[in-house]
Enzyme design. Sequence first.
Site, PDB file in Angstrom:
ATOM      1  N   ASP A   8       0.998  -0.993  -0.169  1.00 53.92           N
ATOM      2  CA  ASP A   8       0.354   0.143  -0.274  1.00 53.92           C
ATOM      3  C   ASP A   8       1.055   1.071   0.250  1.00 53.92           C
ATOM      4  O   ASP A   8       2.352   0.960  -0.359  1.00 53.92           O
ATOM      5  CB  ASP A   8      -1.425  -0.062   0.978  1.00 53.92           C
ATOM      6  CG  ASP A   8      -0.699   0.247   2.528  1.00 53.92           C
ATOM      7  OD1 ASP A   8       0.879   0.145   2.592  1.00 53.92           O
ATOM      8  OD2 ASP A   8      -1.094  -0.119   3.683  1.00 53.92           O
ATOM      9  N   CYS A  65       3.251  -3.604   3.361  1.00 50.95           N
ATOM     10  CA  CYS A  65       1.892  -2.091   3.926  1.00 50.95           C
ATOM     11  C   CYS A  65       2.629  -1.865   5.536  1.00 50.95           C
ATOM     12  O   CYS A  65       4.391  -1.840   5.998  1.00 50.95           O
ATOM     13  CB  CYS A  65       1.394  -2.298   4.632  1.00 50.95           C
ATOM     14  SG  CYS A  65       0.480  -3.652   5.614  1.00 50.95           S
ATOM     15  N   THR A  67       2.551  -1.872   8.937  1.00 55.11           N
ATOM     16  CA  THR A  67       3.305  -2.398   9.549  1.00 55.11           C
ATOM     17  C   THR A  67       2.994  -4.158   9.318  1.00 55.11           C
ATOM     18  O   THR A  67       3.911  -5.272   9.600  1.00 55.11           O
ATOM     19  CB  THR A  67       2.110  -3.098  10.947  1.00 55.11           C
ATOM     20  OG1 THR A  67       1.153  -3.356  10.515  1.00 55.11           O
ATOM     21  CG2 THR A  67       1.767  -1.853  11.590  1.00 55.11           C
ATOM     22  N   HIS A 133       4.620 -31.613  10.716  1.00 54.04           N
ATOM     23  CA  HIS A 133       4.252 -30.319  10.115  1.00 54.04           C
ATOM     24  C   HIS A 133       3.087 -30.680   8.945  1.00 54.04           C
ATOM     25  O   HIS A 133       2.537 -29.836   9.191  1.00 54.04           O
ATOM     26  CB  HIS A 133       5.343 -28.928  10.224  1.00 54.04           C
ATOM     27  CG  HIS A 133       6.159 -29.074  10.638  1.00 54.04           C
ATOM     28  ND1 HIS A 133       5.968 -28.447  12.069  1.00 54.04           N
ATOM     29  CD2 HIS A 133       7.732 -29.333  10.373  1.00 54.04           C
ATOM     30  CE1 HIS A 133       6.952 -28.814  12.525  1.00 54.04           C
ATOM     31  NE2 HIS A 133       7.884 -28.781  12.224  1.00 54.04           N
TER      32      HIS A 133
HETATM   33  C1  RB5 Z   1      -2.272   2.550   6.691  1.00 52.13           C
HETATM   34  O1  RB5 Z   1      -1.796   3.779   7.369  1.00 52.13           O
HETATM   35  C2  RB5 Z   1      -1.168   1.389   7.719  1.00 52.13           C
HETATM   36  O2  RB5 Z   1      -2.504   1.201   8.110  1.00 52.13           O
HETATM   37  C3  RB5 Z   1      -1.325   0.173   6.665  1.00 52.13           C
HETATM   38  O3  RB5 Z   1      -0.166  -0.075   5.658  1.00 52.13           O
HETATM   39  C4  RB5 Z   1      -0.899  -0.930   7.255  1.00 52.13           C
HETATM   40  O4  RB5 Z   1       0.035  -0.803   8.177  1.00 52.13           O
HETATM   41  C5  RB5 Z   1      -2.447  -1.964   7.820  1.00 52.13           C
HETATM   42  O5  RB5 Z   1      -2.282  -3.097   8.915  1.00 52.13           O
END
Ligand code: RB5
Length: 145
Positions: A8, A65, A67, A133
């Site tokens: 993203d 993204c 996190t 596993h």
């Molecule tokens: C975007 O602000 C943030 O929410 C997204 O990149 C991600 O960390 C969501 O889990």
Amino acid sequence: MKVSIASDHAGFEEKELLKSYIEGLGYEVIDQGPDSDGRVDYPDFAKLVADDVVSGVADRGVLVCGTGIGMAIAANKVDGIRAANVTTPEFAALAREHNDANIVTVSGRFVTDEVNRAIVKTFLETEFAGGRHAGRVEKIMALEP
Ligand code: RB5
């Protein structure tokens, strides 16, 4: 091996870095976008990579993204996906060896590019251990509706 990658806006810069890095390792990379750091919704891009992996267009997926958490939650909604949000190379190895993860999700905001490179390299180079596993992974997949 083909690798599908997307991000993203929060992961865009790191996605571009990882894309070049993965290509440098000798893998073919499918870049599912975005093409800029303009604001987008991560589930849209998680789906593109998840679909590539499930359809066999790609062997593995990488999602970035802020996190890595949202990407993992979204990708795991797609049948056939085992996405792991990883912050250390050790967990990348375990996600492959124990869980047969087919997508790794990483953080563009809280983990350095150096560590993310090590995570992705380990993820791409580590095989599923099978054995004890295998049945557990089968039970994971049996949870799909
Ligand atoms: C975007 O602000 C943030 O929410 C997204 O990149 C991600 O960390 C969501 O889990």
